[in-house]
Design a protein around this motif. Sequence first.
Motif, short mmCIF file in Angstrom:
data_model
loop_
_atom_site.label_atom_id
_atom_site.label_comp_id
_atom_site.label_asym_id
_atom_site.label_seq_id
_atom_site.Cartn_x
_atom_site.Cartn_y
_atom_site.Cartn_z
N ILE A 451 64.67 25.28 -86.30
CA ILE A 451 63.84 25.03 -87.42
C ILE A 451 62.95 26.75 -86.26
O ILE A 451 62.79 26.25 -85.21
CB ILE A 451 62.89 24.24 -87.19
CG1 ILE A 451 64.16 22.47 -87.87
CG2 ILE A 451 61.93 24.78 -87.86
CD1 ILE A 451 64.51 23.34 -89.29
N ASN A 452 62.60 27.01 -87.04
CA ASN A 452 61.39 28.17 -87.25
C ASN A 452 60.72 28.67 -88.04
O ASN A 452 61.54 28.85 -88.82
CB ASN A 452 62.02 29.86 -86.19
CG ASN A 452 61.29 30.72 -85.84
OD1 ASN A 452 59.88 30.67 -85.21
ND2 ASN A 452 61.26 32.28 -86.48
N ARG A 453 59.00 28.36 -87.77
CA ARG A 453 58.66 28.48 -89.12
C ARG A 453 57.56 29.86 -88.58
O ARG A 453 56.67 29.92 -89.54
CB ARG A 453 57.64 27.01 -88.78
CG ARG A 453 57.99 25.96 -89.51
CD ARG A 453 57.42 25.25 -90.12
NE ARG A 453 58.61 23.79 -90.48
CZ ARG A 453 58.22 23.09 -89.13
NH1 ARG A 453 57.85 22.89 -88.39
NH2 ARG A 453 58.86 21.41 -89.96
N ASP A 454 57.36 30.33 -87.40
CA ASP A 454 56.88 31.56 -87.03
C ASP A 454 57.70 32.94 -87.37
O ASP A 454 58.20 32.83 -86.47
CB ASP A 454 56.48 31.73 -85.82
CG ASP A 454 55.91 32.56 -84.74
OD1 ASP A 454 55.60 32.80 -85.79
OD2 ASP A 454 55.45 32.00 -83.77
N PRO A 455 56.15 33.60 -88.68
CA PRO A 455 57.09 35.19 -88.73
C PRO A 455 56.85 35.72 -87.64
O PRO A 455 57.19 36.99 -88.14
CB PRO A 455 56.45 35.45 -89.84
CG PRO A 455 54.68 34.50 -89.84
CD PRO A 455 55.85 33.02 -89.14
N VAL A 457 58.51 35.22 -85.09
CA VAL A 457 59.55 35.14 -84.09
C VAL A 457 60.72 35.43 -84.83
O VAL A 457 60.50 35.37 -86.36
CB VAL A 457 59.28 33.92 -83.38
CG1 VAL A 457 61.19 33.31 -82.86
CG2 VAL A 457 58.12 33.30 -82.59
N HIS A 458 61.38 36.67 -84.68
CA HIS A 458 62.75 36.72 -84.54
C HIS A 458 63.67 35.42 -84.16
O HIS A 458 64.49 36.79 -83.18
CB HIS A 458 62.88 37.76 -85.02
CG HIS A 458 64.04 38.76 -85.86
ND1 HIS A 458 64.97 39.34 -86.19
CD2 HIS A 458 63.72 39.08 -87.29
CE1 HIS A 458 65.94 39.24 -86.71
NE2 HIS A 458 64.96 39.23 -87.71
N VAL A 459 64.15 34.76 -84.45
CA VAL A 459 65.53 33.87 -83.65
C VAL A 459 66.47 35.24 -83.21
O VAL A 459 67.01 35.11 -81.98
CB VAL A 459 65.37 32.73 -84.36
CG1 VAL A 459 66.76 32.04 -83.51
CG2 VAL A 459 64.51 32.28 -84.83
N LYS A 460 67.03 35.67 -84.29
CA LYS A 460 67.75 36.41 -84.33
C LYS A 460 68.03 37.23 -83.52
O LYS A 460 69.01 37.29 -82.52
CB LYS A 460 68.60 37.01 -85.65
CG LYS A 460 69.80 37.57 -86.28
CD LYS A 460 69.84 37.46 -87.59
CE LYS A 460 70.69 38.74 -88.41
NZ LYS A 460 70.63 38.38 -89.75
N ILE A 463 68.63 35.84 -79.24
CA ILE A 463 69.43 35.30 -79.26
C ILE A 463 70.51 36.90 -79.09
O ILE A 463 71.15 36.15 -78.61
CB ILE A 463 70.10 34.34 -80.51
CG1 ILE A 463 69.88 33.08 -80.65
CG2 ILE A 463 71.81 34.23 -80.20
CD1 ILE A 463 70.14 32.27 -82.18
N PHE A 479 70.66 26.58 -88.63
CA PHE A 479 68.96 27.29 -88.84
C PHE A 479 67.92 27.13 -90.19
O PHE A 479 68.89 27.63 -91.25
CB PHE A 479 68.91 29.17 -89.05
CG PHE A 479 68.10 30.01 -88.70
CD1 PHE A 479 66.70 29.70 -88.10
CD2 PHE A 479 67.74 30.79 -89.76
CE1 PHE A 479 66.36 30.94 -87.76
CE2 PHE A 479 66.57 31.17 -89.98
CZ PHE A 479 65.53 31.21 -88.58
N ASN A 480 66.79 26.58 -89.69
CA ASN A 480 65.78 26.65 -90.90
C ASN A 480 66.91 25.25 -92.27
O ASN A 480 66.60 25.66 -93.51
CB ASN A 480 65.95 27.55 -91.14
CG ASN A 480 64.55 28.02 -90.41
OD1 ASN A 480 64.06 26.94 -89.77
ND2 ASN A 480 63.76 28.99 -90.77
N GLU B 85 67.33 35.95 -91.57
CA GLU B 85 65.99 35.18 -91.17
C GLU B 85 65.04 34.80 -91.77
O GLU B 85 64.33 35.54 -92.44
CB GLU B 85 65.55 36.62 -89.90
CG GLU B 85 64.70 35.93 -88.23
CD GLU B 85 65.42 34.89 -87.90
OE1 GLU B 85 66.48 35.64 -87.58
OE2 GLU B 85 64.68 33.95 -87.33
N THR B 87 61.40 32.12 -92.66
CA THR B 87 60.67 31.24 -92.00
C THR B 87 60.36 29.68 -92.70
O THR B 87 59.95 28.75 -93.07
CB THR B 87 59.33 31.30 -91.11
OG1 THR B 87 58.55 31.75 -92.90
CG2 THR B 87 59.62 32.58 -90.52
N LEU B 89 62.32 26.79 -95.19
CA LEU B 89 63.48 25.41 -94.51
C LEU B 89 64.05 24.79 -95.96
O LEU B 89 63.63 25.06 -97.00
CB LEU B 89 62.95 24.25 -94.08
CG LEU B 89 62.05 23.89 -93.20
CD1 LEU B 89 61.62 23.11 -92.64
CD2 LEU B 89 62.38 24.91 -91.94
#
Lengths: 616, 113
Positions: A451-455, A457-460, A463, A479-480, B85, B87, B89
Amino acid sequence: MIQRRISLIILAWNRWDLTRICLESLRATDLGDAEVLVVDNHSTDETPERLAEIPWVRTLRLPKNLGFVRGNNAGIAAADPSSDVVLLNNDLIFTQRDWLRRLAACAHAAPDVGVVGCRLTLPDGRLLHAGTYILPDTVWGQQVGSLESEIGQYLRTREVEGIVFACAYIKRETLQAIGGLALDFESYFEDTDYCLRARQAGLKTVLCGEVTLVHDEHGSTGDDAGALMKLFQGSRQTFRKKWGTALRRRYRHELLWQSIMNFPMGYAMSCRELLRALDQQGVWTVYRYVYGPGTVFPPLEPEQSGDYRLNVLRSRPKSFWPKAAVVYGQGDVFRRNRGRYKIGYTMLEVDGFPAEWVRQANRMDEIWVPSEFNRQGFLRSGLRRPIHVMPLGVDIDHFHPAIKSHPNPAGEFVFLSLFEWGERKEPKLLLRAFNEVFSSEEPVRLLCKVINRDPSVHVKEEIRRLRLSQSGGKISYLFNLEFPHHQLGSLYRSADCFVAISRGEGWDMPLMEAMACGLPAIATDWGAHTEFVHPGIAYPLRSRRTVPAVARCPYYAGFSWADPDPDQLRHLLRHVYEHRDEARARGMAAAREMAARWTWGQAAQRIAGRLAAISA
Amino acid sequence: MPWAEAAGRDETEPEPILHPEEPQRTIERLAARVTALEAALEQRSREILLIQRLACKRDLVLISRIRAGLPPLPHGAYEPAFWHESTELAQADVKETLEDLWSSLVPLSAYSR
């Protein structure tokens, strides 16, 4: 077990199409020497003629339609007077061969069991019923588990407040003690009334989780919605007069509970579970939202929770002013406590508590935390008020080893981890270690629910920067995605090992849920979850030392958390993969321990016990 | 465009009958067909190289899966290269998601490495 004859009483009124399916499916099950009695409530369709053609069914044709209650009572009166009886609707479909033997075994497992029901599903496969409850505020019976996806929840046999009488096994002792269904009702509420009367006579109602039948609901009462509602409201009024006061008297404690429940976050999830459990433990609770404008979390809370019981708790009168009030949330909203006896209930993932939390905590009458880890942290940080450890729990009806799984058909061994992307959960350590330990040729996979709710942060990208080897261990991501909480057991059961290697936890509900499902777990040996994680039931991952808790969360500033050992993580991943029998055994031991020691019911009991001490 | 059409022959055209008295004409006609097919192949190679440069990886995987007789890429993206990408859900069902994920693994692992 007592061997006693059983009379199956099926009440039918028209709808031969349903009765035929019901009888055909019933005949295919193991009935022993049970008598099958169909009470024909004066059907006007082909039902009488068709029943006359079936030699193994005894028919009792009533002179007119007497309704559900009198019709069933006529059947009970016509049954073998020494037999137990099972009341059955004619819109049931029997899909389990040994259903009757199992119901009888439940009924005779203890002398104080009076009435036994079973799980019911809808024809489309969704769960319909796993017991009932009724609140004195609304006097509107609710079915437990209704309309959830069928995942094998509520499989244990447990005491319940009531059951629907679509299928009700009634022991002869119960009939002797309280007679048949109450004539105060024509239809509706007679089942809950019966269970409450049985309870008054010292006889429990239990839900036999080993039996599941299919119920094509309302097939036998017709489709006239207006007439049904009139019938329902009449019975409801009667029930309120008869039981309203008694239902209210079941509550032994009163509590104002200020928290958060209708957002997808940890405090909210555990709040919902605690409120449900407290209600069942006889704590009359009024819920109020503690956050909102002027707090660290300003949004207003949505009114609907998707749970009837929680909606009622939220709608209880604002004039209610109990002595004890709990604020369950972060310590910087303790100041919003509106009680006369103020309790702050909180947790944190590091080894101390912020000065503002401690300042507000010192204005409470007492503090609750879920773990000894947090108790020590609070005391180190300057708390001067009494502090009690009040552990959280796990829902063992939705998280247990028999929950349905959807395993990888390729047969890969699956490690599962659930986390919000960030510094605390250490995703990079896990991804790197897994990728290094295994090769892509091995039948093993890491599945990460991220889960990522922080704009910001770019998870992709994060990684990608890890430069994981294509020839290393294979990793997949969810993802999410947000799954209904009642389905999560199926996710856990679809994996072989759970991995939770965070730097610190305030409790870690997913870890506890996975362990309750029987998964062996690799978990950092530092933080609040050490309350329930130990080497006998899991694989604790040592922390090399504590290090400054560097993260964007302002509450962590100045405190420390764990530094999970990467070498030991690599070793444990490989060890679990290569010692599957040992890991499975450890997971099953975890499931047993969660069910024995860490239920939400036990968590609520501890709170009720503390409330009793406060009010003494 | 079908390969046969590119080579200047309709797919339904019957096979030519060889007459022993005209071997030279048959050889010339077959040589012309080979030349036409080679030109069509070169053109298709240029097109594919262009598509490879311009199309996104997800689309290429999709096309490859469909041509290989496999189901299209699952709705959710289970490898970072394929997810969007965000945020936000997304509501999901465990059973559907896992079945979708497992069905996606074999071809994805082959194409993404």
